[in-house]
Design an enzyme around this catalytic site. Structure first.
Site, short mmCIF file in Angstrom:
data_model
loop_
_atom_site.label_atom_id
_atom_site.label_comp_id
_atom_site.label_asym_id
_atom_site.label_seq_id
_atom_site.Cartn_x
_atom_site.Cartn_y
_atom_site.Cartn_z
CG ASP A 1 -44.46 23.90 96.66
OD1 ASP A 1 -43.50 24.62 96.82
OD2 ASP A 1 -45.65 24.08 97.46
CD GLU B 1 -40.69 25.74 103.47
OE1 GLU B 1 -41.65 25.80 104.08
OE2 GLU B 1 -40.93 26.77 102.29
#
Length: 325
Positions: free
Chosen positions: A38, A207
């Site tokens: 991420d 997401e």
């Protein structure tokens, strides 16, 4: 690891540099050692910075490290810039950092606790005096801790528009909201239409939202597929407004079965004053099967003559050495 051998410099920088055919140094992928996912990349003054999730099971995912570089080749690790000891309400996990500088201070937004209905957790804010921290919890509670429009409060990205307004895009569970932040990032304020939360979910969204602006257009990006599997990927849309509508253009980042799988949850670095764009993302090495074991990589992002993003070629070489002008 399937990339080049680990390199460790005498200045405690970590990375895996390689060379192109004409001997120009390259970063190598992954760009630094360790399990990190991420990643959010940003330029602060004369350095590149990457803020990733420490990629492990939730019970161990309780701190953030960050990395800095002057040239995309050698990366200095800054350890434990914040952890759950400084965020009392974050008990189980912290992940998906988003960072921005405002009025001489550095802000780090994060997800914590994998919150469900009725639980404590969500999106928090930390502040520091330097890019490498230390960071302290700004609010002592989540900024967003409730589930609105079906969006789990995770995977936030903070975007400053040209008019100085700060928006935050966020959301898991296949729903994405946008909210407007107040001047000191301590609360939300209504958008021009009076709404506090506006759903902007595009087709196939899962997401990991990200936004940047180029030539007056809003490029909205997100992750698709399952984050534990090989089909994790990134798609995008182009709009005339920060609220969309975001009509899916197509997929631009995905696995290459000769390089790595599960390429997704990314960010974009634009080198100021240039046409150089870099996509910073995580992927899973071919010989790795653990769901939480992912590595951070960088490759170039290119556009066609009409401004559409070209599909990204994921590489072992990474990107060429580049100092900030």
């Amino acid at each position: 690891m399937t990339a080049a051998a680990v390199w460790l410099s005498v200045s405690s920088c970590v990375g895996q540099p390689g060379k192109t055919a004409d001997a120009i140094p390259t970063s190598g992928n992954p760009v630094f050692t360790g399990w990190y996912a991420d990643p959010e990349g940003i330029v602060y003054d004369n350095k590149y910075w990457i803020y990733p999730t420490y990629s492990d099971v939730y019970e161990r995912q309780v701190f953030f490290d960050c990395f800095s570089s002057e040239d995309l080749i050698g990366w200095t690790k800054h350890e434990r810039i914040i952890d759950t000891a400084a965020v009392r309400w974050a008990k189980r996990a912290m992940w998906a950092p988003s960072v921005i500088r405002k009025d001489g201070k550095y802000y780090l937004f994060f997800s914590a606790n994998d919150v469900h209905e009725g639980e404590t957790g969500g999106i928090g804010v930390a502040v520091g005096e330097r890019p490498e921290g230390p960071y302290r919890d700004l609010l002592g509670k989540p900024l967003i801790g409730e589930i609105v429009n079906g969006a789990q409060p995770i995977d936030q990205f903070v975007f400053r528009d040209d008019d100085g307004i700060y928006y935050m895009y966020y959301g898991g569970w296949r729903h994405c909201n946008v909210v407007r932040l107040n001047d000191d990032f301590t609360a939300l304020v209504p958008c021009d239409d009076g709404t506090l939360y506006r759903e902007v979910t595009p087709e196939n969204y899962v997401e990991g939202p990200f936004m940047f602006k180029k030539n007056g257009k809003y490029y909205f990006m997100w992750s698709e597929g399952g984050w534990t599997g090989p089909d994790y990927s990134v798609a995008y849309a182009i709009a005339d407004s920060p609220f969309g509508p975001f009509r899916r253009e197509g997929k631009i980042l995905q696995q290459d079965t000769t390089v790595a799988t599960g390429a997704g949850h990314h960010s974009v670095i634009h080198l100021p004053g240039t046409d150089d764009y870099y996509i910073v993302y995580h992927r899973r090495p071919l010989d790795e099967t653990h769901a939480n074991h992912r590595v951070t990589c960088i490759d170039r992002l290119y556009f066609d003559d009409e401004g559409r993003i070209k599909p990204v070629k994921i590489t072992f070489e990474g990107v060429e050495q580049k100092r900030i002008p």
